[in-house]
Design a protein around this motif. Structure first.
Motif, PDB file in Angstrom:
ATOM      1  N   LYS A   1       0.830  -1.209   0.000  1.00 17.21           N
ATOM      2  CA  LYS A   1       0.000   0.000   0.000  1.00 17.21           C
ATOM      3  C   LYS A   1       0.865   1.259   0.000  1.00 17.21           C
ATOM      4  O   LYS A   1       0.575   2.228  -0.718  1.00 17.21           O
ATOM      5  N   VAL A   2       1.924   1.255   0.799  1.00 12.35           N
ATOM      6  CA  VAL A   2       2.815   2.417   0.859  1.00 12.35           C
ATOM      7  C   VAL A   2       3.496   2.640  -0.489  1.00 12.35           C
ATOM      8  O   VAL A   2       3.566   3.779  -0.981  1.00 12.35           O
ATOM      9  N   ILE A   3       3.981   1.573  -1.101  1.00 10.92           N
ATOM     10  CA  ILE A   3       4.662   1.707  -2.397  1.00 10.92           C
ATOM     11  C   ILE A   3       3.699   2.215  -3.465  1.00 10.92           C
ATOM     12  O   ILE A   3       4.044   3.081  -4.288  1.00 10.92           O
ATOM     13  N   THR A   4       2.481   1.709  -3.467  1.00  7.72           N
ATOM     14  CA  THR A   4       1.499   2.135  -4.477  1.00  7.72           C
ATOM     15  C   THR A   4       1.158   3.613  -4.334  1.00  7.72           C
ATOM     16  O   THR A   4       1.142   4.364  -5.319  1.00  7.72           O
ATOM     17  N   VAL A   5       0.884   4.043  -3.114  1.00  8.84           N
ATOM     18  CA  VAL A   5       0.565   5.465  -2.886  1.00  8.84           C
ATOM     19  C   VAL A   5       1.769   6.337  -3.218  1.00  8.84           C
ATOM     20  O   VAL A   5       1.625   7.432  -3.783  1.00  8.84           O
ATOM     21  N   THR A   6       2.980   5.856  -2.896  1.00  8.89           N
ATOM     22  CA  THR A   6       4.194   6.617  -3.216  1.00  8.89           C
ATOM     23  C   THR A   6       4.360   6.769  -4.716  1.00  8.89           C
ATOM     24  O   THR A   6       4.768   7.837  -5.205  1.00  8.89           O
ATOM     25  N   LEU A   7       4.036   5.721  -5.465  1.00 12.61           N
ATOM     26  CA  LEU A   7       4.127   5.798  -6.934  1.00 12.61           C
ATOM     27  C   LEU A   7       3.185   6.866  -7.483  1.00 12.61           C
ATOM     28  O   LEU A   7       3.548   7.633  -8.384  1.00 12.61           O
ATOM     29  N   PHE A   8       1.980   6.932  -6.942  1.00 14.20           N
ATOM     30  CA  PHE A   8       1.032   7.953  -7.396  1.00 14.20           C
ATOM     31  C   PHE A   8       1.500   9.353  -6.979  1.00 14.20           C
ATOM     32  O   PHE A   8       1.313  10.316  -7.729  1.00 14.20           O
ATOM     33  N   ALA A   9       2.089   9.454  -5.800  1.00 16.69           N
ATOM     34  CA  ALA A   9       2.611  10.745  -5.362  1.00 16.69           C
ATOM     35  C   ALA A   9       3.745  11.216  -6.271  1.00 16.69           C
ATOM     36  O   ALA A   9       3.809  12.393  -6.643  1.00 16.69           O
ATOM     37  N   MET A  10       4.631  10.299  -6.642  1.00 16.09           N
ATOM     38  CA  MET A  10       5.725  10.647  -7.550  1.00 16.09           C
ATOM     39  C   MET A  10       5.207  10.964  -8.947  1.00 16.09           C
ATOM     40  O   MET A  10       5.766  11.829  -9.647  1.00 16.09           O
ATOM     41  N   ALA A  11       4.134  10.278  -9.366  1.00 15.59           N
ATOM     42  CA  ALA A  11       3.529  10.582 -10.667  1.00 15.59           C
ATOM     43  C   ALA A  11       2.963  12.004 -10.676  1.00 15.59           C
ATOM     44  O   ALA A  11       3.104  12.737 -11.655  1.00 15.59           O
ATOM     45  N   GLY A  12       2.336  12.402  -9.559  1.00 15.91           N
ATOM     46  CA  GLY A  12       1.840  13.771  -9.451  1.00 15.91           C
ATOM     47  C   GLY A  12       2.969  14.782  -9.467  1.00 15.91           C
ATOM     48  O   GLY A  12       2.854  15.851 -10.082  1.00 15.91           O
ATOM     49  N   LEU A  13       4.085  14.471  -8.801  1.00 13.71           N
ATOM     50  CA  LEU A  13       5.239  15.363  -8.795  1.00 13.71           C
ATOM     51  C   LEU A  13       5.827  15.506 -10.197  1.00 13.71           C
ATOM     52  O   LEU A  13       6.153  16.616 -10.640  1.00 13.71           O
ATOM     53  N   LEU A  14       5.970  14.392 -10.899  1.00 12.13           N
ATOM     54  CA  LEU A  14       6.498  14.441 -12.269  1.00 12.13           C
ATOM     55  C   LEU A  14       5.567  15.232 -13.188  1.00 12.13           C
ATOM     56  O   LEU A  14       6.022  16.026 -14.025  1.00 12.13           O
TER      57      LEU A  14
ATOM     58  N   LEU B   1      15.337  16.680 -12.313  1.00  7.57           N
ATOM     59  CA  LEU B   1      15.954  15.449 -11.802  1.00  7.57           C
ATOM     60  C   LEU B   1      16.234  15.565 -10.308  1.00  7.57           C
ATOM     61  O   LEU B   1      16.005  14.614  -9.548  1.00  7.57           O
ATOM     62  N   LEU B   2      16.736  16.735  -9.879  1.00  9.92           N
ATOM     63  CA  LEU B   2      17.000  16.931  -8.454  1.00  9.92           C
ATOM     64  C   LEU B   2      15.711  16.921  -7.652  1.00  9.92           C
ATOM     65  O   LEU B   2      15.655  16.357  -6.546  1.00  9.92           O
ATOM     66  N   MET B   3      14.654  17.508  -8.216  1.00  6.94           N
ATOM     67  CA  MET B   3      13.361  17.543  -7.531  1.00  6.94           C
ATOM     68  C   MET B   3      12.813  16.127  -7.355  1.00  6.94           C
ATOM     69  O   MET B   3      12.269  15.793  -6.286  1.00  6.94           O
TER      70      MET B   3
END
Length: 379
Positions: free
Chosen positions: A222-235, A265-267
Motif C-alpha cells: 500500500k505504501v509503495i502504491t501510494v508513493t508511486l502515485f505521489a511521484m507521478a503527481g510530482l512528475l 531530476l533533483l526535484m
C-alpha cells in the motif's frame, strides 16, 4: 518479493478501477501551474507601466520646462476623452515660476489613488521622474552660485548586484517549489484513503488479511502504491510547470523562472523521501480513522502541518531549526540550487534522513495496527 510484487499489482488494479478518485489527486498537479501562470500574467500586465503614459497636467503653462522634461520620459498630458488616460493628475502651483526664479521650493501636487494596484507602477514612475527633475534643478542652482554640485554628495555608493536573472525571482521560485512539494501530499491522498479506510468499509481488508500473507507485505504494498502515485503527481506538475512558466513574460519584472532538466531530476530525487513520508502519514492517519469521511477530515487537518512548514520556508519566516526538518530542508536545498547557491549537503542529508526515519516509524506502526481487531473492524 514475488508476493509483494503481486500485492502492488493488485493495489494498482484497484486504483485503476476508480479513475475519478485517482484523477482528483492529479488534477492539482495538472491545473495548479496553469492557474498560477495565468494569474502571474494578469499581475504583470497590471504592474507594468506602458511606454507612453498619459495623465492630466493642470496649469501646465506655468512650467513648460517640466512638461517637456516629463515628455522625454514618455509622460504626457492627454485630454479627458482619451481612452488611455490614467487616473493620475499633476497640479502645478500658480506661483511655480516665481518660486523657481527666486530659488525657493515650488509646489507640485500629485493626485492618484495609491490603493489602485493598476496605478502603482505608473505612480512610482512619475515620482521618479519628478525627483530626477528636482535633482537637476538643484544642481543648476548650485552651479549658478559657483558651487560644485558634488559638494552635497560626499559619498557615492556603488552597488554591485551579484544576483542572476534566475535568483532574482526568489519569491516566485519559492512559491513554485511549494506547489510542487505539496503536490506530493495531494496526488496520492485519495488513493491512501481508499486503500485503507475505504477497504475497511467494503470489508475487503478482512478478506485480504485472511490470505497467507504477512501484514508487512500488505503495508509495504500500500505504501509503495501510494508513493508511486505521489511521484507521478510530482512528475506531472514538473512537466506542466516547465512549459507553463516559460510562457510568462518574467523579463518585464527583471528576472526569469526556468524549470530546467537538472532541477527536475533533483526535484524527483529529493522528492522521493517526501513522497514516502506523505504516503506513510496518510495511510497511518486513514487506518486510525473509523470511516472514509472521517479519514478525509483527519487528513485535511494533518496536511496543514507540511503546508505551513513549506510556506514558512518559502518566505524565510521560519526559525533556523526548520531548515533541518523534513519538507523544509528539502525545499531550502531546491531553492539554493535554483538561485545558483551551494546546496547545504549536510542539511539536506539530515532532513532527508529524518524524513525516511519518520516514514519507517509510521510503516512499523501500521504493521502493528493491522494486528488489532479495533483497527481492522473500525471499532
Amino acid at each position: 518479493m514475488h508476493v509483494l510484487a503481486n500485492m502492488i499489482k493488485k493495489e494498482l488494479k484497484d486504483a485503476s478501477r476508480d479513475k475519478r478518485s485517482v484523477m482528483a489527486g492529479l488534477y492539482y498537479a495538472l491545473g495548479t501551474p496553469i492557474v498560477m501562470c495565468l494569474l502571474f500574467m494578469v499581475l504583470i500586465k497590471q504592474l507594468s507601466s506602458p511606454e507612453q503614459l498619459l495623465i492630466s497636467i493642470e496649469n501646465s503653462q506655468a512650467a513648460p520646462d517640466l512638461v517637456r522634461y516629463l515628455s522625454t520620459a514618455e509622460i504626457n498630458h492627454a485630454d479627458s476623452d482619451n481612452s488611455e488616460l490614467k487616473q493620475i493628475t499633476i497640479i502645478i502651483d500658480k506661483d511655480y515660476n516665481s518660486h523657481i526664479s527666486q530659488g525657493m521650493p515650488a509646489t507640485i501636487t500629485l493626485i492618484a489613488d495609491n490603493s489602485n494596484d493598476k496605478l502603482q507602477s505608473s505612480i512610482r514612475r512619475i515620482e521618479r521622474a519628478l525627483q530626477a527633475y528636482s535633482s537637476d534643478i538643484a544642481s543648476l542652482r548650485l552651479i549658478a552660485r559657483g558651487i560644485d554640485p558634488r559638494v552635497v554628495s560626499p559619498i557615492q555608493v556603488q552597488v554591485q548586484d551579484q544576483a542572476t536573472v534566475d535568483s532574482k525571482g526568489g519569491m516566485i521560485i519559492g512559491l513554485a517549489i511549494f506547489t510542487m512539494i505539496y503536490s506530493v501530499f495531494i496526488s496520492g491522498m485519495n488513493l491512501a484513503i481508499d486503500t485503507s479506510a475505504g477497504e475497511r468499509e467494503r470489508n475487503s481488508l478482512t478478506l485480504l488479511l485472511s490470505h497467507p500473507i504477512s501484514t508487512w507485505q500488505i503495508v509495504l504494498s500500500k505504501v509503495i502504491t501510494v508513493t508511486l502515485f505521489a511521484m507521478a503527481g510530482l512528475l506531472l506538475i514538473l512537466l506542466v510547470s516547465k512549459f507553463a512558466y516559460a510562457l510568462v513574460p518574467w523579463q518585464e519584472l527583471g528576472f526569469s523562472v526556468n524549470i530546467s532538466l537538472p532541477f527536475i531530476l533533483l526535484m524527483l530525487l529529493i522528492g522521493f523521501p517526501v513522497a514516502l513520508l506523505a504516503s506513510s502519514l496518510q495511510l497511518f492517519v486513514s487506518f486510525l480513522a473509523k470511516s472514509f469521511k472521517e479519514a478525509q477530515s483527519y487528513l485535511t487537518m494533518v496536511l496543514i502541518v507540511p503546508m505551513a512548514i513549506s510556506m514558512m520556508s518559502s518566505y524565510n519566516i521560519a526559525p533556523k531549526v526548520l531548515e533541518w526538518v523534513p519538507v523544509s530542508g528539502q525545499q531550502q536545498a531546491l531553492m539554493a540550487f535554483v538561485k545558483g547557491h551551494d546546496i547545504g549537503l549536510t542539511q539536506l542529508a539530515l532532513s532527508s534522513s529524518l524524513t525516511l526515519i519518520i516514514a519507517i516509524v509510521l510503516i512499523y506502526g501500521m504493521q502493528k495496527m493491522l494486528k488489532s481487531e479495533k483497527v481492522i473492524f473500525g471499532l
